[in-house]
Design an enzyme around this catalytic site. Structure first.
Site, short mmCIF file in Angstrom:
data_model
loop_
_atom_site.label_atom_id
_atom_site.label_comp_id
_atom_site.label_asym_id
_atom_site.label_seq_id
_atom_site.Cartn_x
_atom_site.Cartn_y
_atom_site.Cartn_z
N LYS A 83 1.81 -9.95 -1.49
CA LYS A 83 1.18 -8.91 -0.66
C LYS A 83 -0.31 -9.14 -0.64
CE LYS A 83 3.15 -4.35 -0.28
NZ LYS A 83 3.16 -3.06 -0.93
C1 E4P Z 1 4.77 -0.54 0.30
O1 E4P Z 1 4.74 -1.69 0.65
C2 E4P Z 1 3.56 0.30 0.26
O2 E4P Z 1 2.66 -0.14 -0.71
C3 E4P Z 1 3.94 1.75 0.03
O3 E4P Z 1 4.99 2.07 0.93
C4 E4P Z 1 2.77 2.70 0.20
O4 E4P Z 1 3.26 4.02 0.21
P1 E4P Z 1 2.29 5.30 0.04
O5 E4P Z 1 1.43 5.37 1.25
O6 E4P Z 1 3.26 6.44 -0.05
O7 E4P Z 1 1.50 5.08 -1.21
#
Ligand code: E4P
Length: 218
Positions: A83
């Site tokens: 990521k």
């Molecule tokens: C996943 O890839 C993301 O990091 C996650 O869905 C972020 O979610 P949030 O906005 O609820 O923290």
């Protein structure tokens, strides 16, 4: 639409993976910070449970540092996807990693054009954060719909991974929009499973079957 699980909590991943519906997982520094133990070991365990892509995020902000961290994370397991936050340095890192055959998931996407640029840099996945847009009174799902349209127009191979999912409606709308993947927190997956009419229906079938057993059915 594929369903990924959005957590680093092993007990939840073990339980929900056993349902047979999960095809990948996503983590981020916040999710890993909530768990006890070495993040690398947690990521390895997730890869062993979930037989699909598992996103692990870099912390570095410069392209050089991102690439270095990405190589280390990719060595944990063949299913690790890196990521990378959407920045200019992020784009540079994505391009270099794609050229090395390391798959990336560009995160913190908030517009369709960010998604297009990430795809052009060679991202395997792009993650628009719909819940965080809804939080600031901006329709997150529109980013999903517009990005899907752009990707269809140009037959872009990058997969659209809907992230920051907060409730079942987000999952429904993502599927209707034709998103490739939604990454869903355990709480929301459990909400999707539950329906009062299903529970009432089972209760009624069992009660009627009891009458058959007792020879009382009409
Ligand atoms: C996943 O890839 C993301 O990091 C996650 O869905 C972020 O979610 P949030 O906005 O609820 O923290």
């Amino acid at each position: 639409m594929k369903l990924f699980i959005d957590t680093a909590h092993i007990p939840d991943i073990e339980e929900i993976a056993s349902w047979g519906i999960i095809e990948g997982a996503t983590t981020n520094p916040t999710l890993l910070s909530r768990e006890e133990g070495d993040p690398r070991e947690i990521l390895y365990r997730i890869c062993e449970i979930v037989k699909g892509p598992v996103s692990a995020e870099v912390i570095a902000l410069d392209a050089e540092g991102m690439v270095k961290e990405a190589r280390e994370l990719a060595a944990i397991h063949k299913n690790i996807v890196i990521k990378i936050p959407f920045t200019v340095d992020g784009l540079k890192a994505v391009r270099r990693l794609a050229d090395e055959g390391i798959r990336t998931n560009v995160t913190l996407i908030f517009t369709p054009l960010q998604a297009l640029l990430a795809a052009k840099a060679g991202a395997a996945f792009v993650s628009p954060f719909i819940g965080r847009l809804d939080d600031i009174a901006t329709e997150g799902m529109k980013v999903v719909r517009d990005t899907m349209e752009i990707f269809m127009n140009y037959e872009v191979e990058t997969e659209l991974l809907v992230a920051s999912v907060r409730h079942p409606m987000h999952v429904l709308e993502a599927a209707v929009a034709g998103a490739d993947i939604a990454t869903v927190p355990p709480k929301v997956l459990r909400q999707i499973v539950k329906h009062p009419l299903t529970d009432i229906g089972i209760e009624r079938f069992l009660a009627d079957w009891e009458k058959v057993k007792g020879g009382k059915a009409k």
